[in-house]
Design an enzyme around this catalytic site. Structure first.
Site, short mmCIF file in Angstrom:
data_model
loop_
_atom_site.label_atom_id
_atom_site.label_comp_id
_atom_site.label_asym_id
_atom_site.label_seq_id
_atom_site.Cartn_x
_atom_site.Cartn_y
_atom_site.Cartn_z
N ALA A 1 0.85 -1.20 0.00
CA ALA A 1 0.00 0.00 0.00
C ALA A 1 0.88 1.25 0.00
CB ALA A 1 -0.94 -0.01 1.20
N ARG A 2 1.44 1.59 1.15
CA ARG A 2 2.33 2.75 1.23
C ARG A 2 3.38 2.55 2.29
NH1 ARG A 2 1.05 3.89 -2.81
NH2 ARG A 2 0.44 5.84 -3.78
N GLU B 1 11.24 6.59 -1.53
CA GLU B 1 11.48 5.83 -2.76
C GLU B 1 12.33 6.66 -3.73
OE1 GLU B 1 7.60 4.60 -4.18
OE2 GLU B 1 7.32 3.27 -2.48
N HIS C 1 7.82 -0.77 -6.13
CA HIS C 1 6.51 -0.11 -6.27
C HIS C 1 5.85 -0.52 -7.60
CE1 HIS C 1 4.10 3.69 -4.99
NE2 HIS C 1 3.32 2.81 -5.60
N GLY D 1 2.96 -2.44 -7.79
CA GLY D 1 1.56 -2.85 -7.63
C GLY D 1 0.69 -2.51 -8.83
N1 LIG Z 1 1.53 -0.49 -4.58
C1 LIG Z 1 0.86 0.17 -5.47
O1 LIG Z 1 1.31 0.35 -6.59
C2 LIG Z 1 -0.48 0.70 -5.13
C3 LIG Z 1 -0.75 1.11 -3.86
N2 LIG Z 1 -1.99 1.62 -3.56
C4 LIG Z 1 -2.24 2.06 -2.18
O2 LIG Z 1 -3.29 1.29 -1.66
C5 LIG Z 1 -4.15 2.11 -0.91
C6 LIG Z 1 -5.53 1.52 -0.87
O3 LIG Z 1 -6.10 1.55 -2.16
P1 LIG Z 1 -7.66 1.25 -2.38
O4 LIG Z 1 -8.03 -0.05 -1.78
O5 LIG Z 1 -7.92 1.45 -3.82
O6 LIG Z 1 -8.29 2.43 -1.55
P2 LIG Z 1 -9.72 2.48 -0.85
O7 LIG Z 1 -9.97 3.89 -0.52
O8 LIG Z 1 -10.71 1.76 -1.68
O9 LIG Z 1 -9.51 1.66 0.49
C7 LIG Z 1 -8.82 2.12 1.60
C8 LIG Z 1 -9.49 1.53 2.82
O10 LIG Z 1 -8.72 1.86 3.97
C9 LIG Z 1 -9.61 2.07 5.02
N3 LIG Z 1 -8.97 2.83 6.09
C10 LIG Z 1 -8.74 4.15 6.16
N4 LIG Z 1 -8.14 4.45 7.33
C11 LIG Z 1 -7.99 3.28 7.99
C12 LIG Z 1 -7.43 2.94 9.25
N5 LIG Z 1 -6.91 3.87 10.05
N6 LIG Z 1 -7.43 1.64 9.60
C13 LIG Z 1 -7.94 0.70 8.80
N7 LIG Z 1 -8.51 0.96 7.60
C14 LIG Z 1 -8.52 2.25 7.21
C15 LIG Z 1 -10.75 2.81 4.39
O11 LIG Z 1 -11.94 2.72 5.15
C16 LIG Z 1 -10.88 2.10 3.06
O12 LIG Z 1 -11.83 1.06 3.14
C17 LIG Z 1 -4.06 3.46 -1.65
O13 LIG Z 1 -4.38 4.52 -0.78
C18 LIG Z 1 -2.64 3.50 -2.11
O14 LIG Z 1 -1.86 4.18 -1.17
C19 LIG Z 1 -2.96 1.70 -4.48
C20 LIG Z 1 -2.74 1.30 -5.77
C21 LIG Z 1 -1.46 0.79 -6.20
O1 LIG Z 2 -2.08 4.16 -7.39
C1 LIG Z 2 -1.31 4.16 -6.42
O2 LIG Z 2 -1.61 4.58 -5.30
C2 LIG Z 2 0.03 3.64 -6.58
O3 LIG Z 2 0.74 3.51 -5.61
C3 LIG Z 2 0.55 3.38 -7.92
O4 LIG Z 2 1.66 4.20 -8.04
P1 LIG Z 2 2.30 4.49 -9.46
O5 LIG Z 2 1.29 5.21 -10.27
O6 LIG Z 2 2.62 3.15 -10.04
O7 LIG Z 2 3.52 5.31 -9.21
#
Ligand SMILES: NC(=O)C1=CN([C@@H]2O[C@H](COP(=O)(O)OP(=O)(O)OC[C@H]3O[C@@H](n4cnc5c(N)ncnc54)[C@H](O)[C@@H]3O)[C@@H](O)[C@H]2O)C=CC1
Ligand SMILES: O=C(O)C(=O)COP(=O)(O)O
Length: 527
Positions: free
Chosen positions: A228-229, A258, A276, A278
């Site tokens: 996630a982050r 990063e 990174h 994902g």
């Molecule tokens: N590795 C990568 O390339 C990617 C990473 N991400 C990361 O993944 C995260 C999640 O993405 P989605 O599922 O699409 O977002 P989303 O908004 O659908 O889900 C996030 C969930 O976290 C919950 N949440 C918020 N605060 C919380 C807390 N303190 N404790 C527990 N749960 C909590 C929210 O209620 C929500 O259900 C993004 O914010 C992003 O940072 C997203 C896409 C790609």
């Molecule tokens: O969508 C997100 O939150 C991601 O972490 C994906 O990051 P990126 O666009 O691959 O640099």
């Protein structure tokens, strides 16, 4: 021509909607490369590589929209953008599946030591007994953050025969039940899980959410995943507890900084990692690029955006219905502002009739954008309207009523200043357009557009003639004129329209006439 900076690697095939628009010029450069063009940028498109700081935002005075081709907006200073009235959009679901699949791949690789085994093989070794793995089947998977990605992981985990425990303060028990997962408090989840994966955004609340203190409550031999982050799991604490053998291993796609050059976690054999990745699939990149390109184009064409972080979501269909009221009330805001150039400390809007079918806060924001336009040199729009009003000590009230005075919709704005109060009512009539039907308790009927002159005066013979003479003497041609009064001999009004705005000199002369209470010039641009 709108100048759009594509500052990160965004899939060109997805940018079609922007590339095809004759109104748009794309600049595919990093922020550093584009440093001499920043002052002309109208929109910026980024992924996670570019950090959109307050400083960067202020170096782009024309900036109207920031688009994140992805989900996480922790690299964007959203409050700074909001303050400037800049819309922030993201692509919330374009990379959900890819990130869920990557997390799942990382989990499988972690439990079966795939990267380590591959490295060993490459070294000419054949050490089968060194890479004894653990099945996913029957294990407790703890998912922290049950949003889009968390939910997709839960579905896949169930197919693999895992028991899914979830923690998300915003998850309803109904939804947890429908998904067949067990919803628990974080503390409980941590004690029961064999594998823990985090899927929350990075916020002040989630930074260091998983740390030494609560990791020590986990089962010995637990596995951790962070796709996630960086920063949601404290990296130093994770390192220490892996070294001490409390944590069996970790799979990490994201880092607090990063790229994580020379990071101590990367030295550990039980840590597998990706840079990174994902969202790095052909499909996800096409999805997110297309989504943000459409959003940016829609916004620049004056249409609503659907995935804004700092604006309420509104569909194109709803926007089309609300737009006439949106334009009407913006003009009403402008009339209020120009009619009361002195300080105003309170504005109340009363909505009646079919306008109540819509989210009226959007309309109140439109009113404020019209109101502030002639008063402030910062752009005020739906993004920052309430914030600016609050900063300026302007109290905003919204009321509703059923009294439409025979119209199908009726909006009344009342503004209170230190010494004066102003009331204006408007309505939108199908096929006829916006009408202002009441001004300062006088019944009137005019289309709010063009160069207007409002004169409030005593209802005495000769006043209209004297006003007409001054205008005529200055070669001003009156295009339309309306008069109104409440009672004979009392106060009356004239509302005149002109082809061009009246000069200050004419206004001064008109103000000197006997029996004129006050007058003001109102300039309204297209509605
Ligand atoms: N590795 C990568 O390339 C990617 C990473 N991400 C990361 O993944 C995260 C999640 O993405 P989605 O599922 O699409 O977002 P989303 O908004 O659908 O889900 C996030 C969930 O976290 C919950 N949440 C918020 N605060 C919380 C807390 N303190 N404790 C527990 N749960 C909590 C929210 O209620 C929500 O259900 C993004 O914010 C992003 O940072 C997203 C896409 C790609
Ligand atoms: O969508 C997100 O939150 C991601 O972490 C994906 O990051 P990126 O666009 O691959 O640099």
């Amino acid at each position: 021509m709108y100048q759009i900076l594509v500052a990160d690697a965004i899939k060109p095939e997805g940018l079609g909607p922007l590339l095809e628009s004759p109104k748009v010029h794309l600049i595919e450069k990093t922020v550093v490369e584009a440093k001499h063009q920043l002052h002309e940028i109208d929109a910026i498109l980024v992924r996670s590589a570019t950090t959109v700081t307050e400083e960067l935002i202020s170096s782009m005075p024309n900036l109207k929209i920031i688009a994140r081709a992805g989900v996480g907006i922790d690299n964007i200073d959203v409050p700074a953008a909001t303050k400037r009235g800049i819309v922030v959009v993201n692509a919330p679901d374009g990379n959900t599946i890819s990130t869920a699949e990557h997390t799942f791949a990382m989990m499988a690789a972690l439990m079966r030591h795939i990267p380590q085994a591959r490295a060993s093989l490459k070294n000419g070794e054949w050490k089968r007994s060194s890479f004894i793995g653990t099945e996913l089947y029957g294990k407790n998977l703890g998912i922290v953050g049950m949003g889009r990605i968390g939910s997709e992981i839960a579905k896949r985990a169930k197919v693999f025969g895992m028991d899914v425990l979830v923690y998300d303060p915003f998850l309803t028990s109904d939804r947890a039940k429908k998904m067949g997962v067990t919803s628990l408090e974080l503390a409980k989840l941590l004690t029961l899980a064999d594998i823990i994966t985090v899927h929350t955004p990075l916020t002040p609340e989630t930074r260091n959410l998983i740390n030494k203190k609560n990791l020590l409550t986990c089962k010995k031999g637990v596995y951790l995943l962070n796709c996630a982050r960086g920063g949601i799991i404290n990296e130093e604490d994770l390192y220490e507890l892996i070294i001490k053998g409390h944590i069996a291993g970790a799979a990490i796609d994201v880092f607090a900084e990063e790229p994580p050059l020379g990071h101590q976690l990367l030295e550990l054999d039980s840590v597998i990692a990706t840079p990174h990745l994902g969202a790095s699939t052909k499909e996800a990149q096409l999805n997110v690029a297309t989504q943000v390109a459409q959003e940016v184009l829609s916004f620049l064409n004056g249409n609503p955006v659907t995935s804004s972080i700092n604006l309420p979501a509104i569909s194109k269909e709803v926007f089309a219905k609300v737009q006439p009221f949106y334009e009407l009330i913006k003009q009403m805001g402008s009339i209020v502002s120009q009619s009361m150039p002195e300080g105003i400390h309170e504005i109340t809007v009363n909505y009646a009739g079919e306008v109540l079918d819509f989210d009226t806060s959007i309309l109140t924001k439109s009113l404020l954008s019209g109101f502030f336009k002639s008063r402030l040199d910062v752009p005020v729009n739906e993004v920052n309207a309430f914030l600016i009003a609050k900063e300026r000590g302007l109290t905003i009230g919204e009321k509703t009523s059923h009294d439409t005075f025979g119209y199908s919709n009726f909006i009344t704005v009342t503004a209170k200043g230190d010494n004066r109060q102003l009331g204006i009512s408007g309505t939108y009539v199908d096929h006829y357009g916006s009408r202002i039907v009441r001004l300062n308790d006088f019944t009137i009927d005019f289309h709010p557009e063009g160069n207007l002159l409002y004169v409030q005066h005593m209802d005495r013979p000769g006043v209209i003639g004297r006003v007409g003479k001054i205008l005529g003497d200055h070669g001003e041609n009156i295009a339309t004129m309306q008069v109104g009064r409440k009672q004979a001999g009392g106060e009356a009004i004239m509302l005149l329209s002109f082809d061009n705005p009246l000069s200050d000199d004419i206004l001064r002369k008109l103000k000197q006439l006997d029996d004129i209470t006050f007058l003001y010039r109102i300039t309204l641009h297209g509605s």
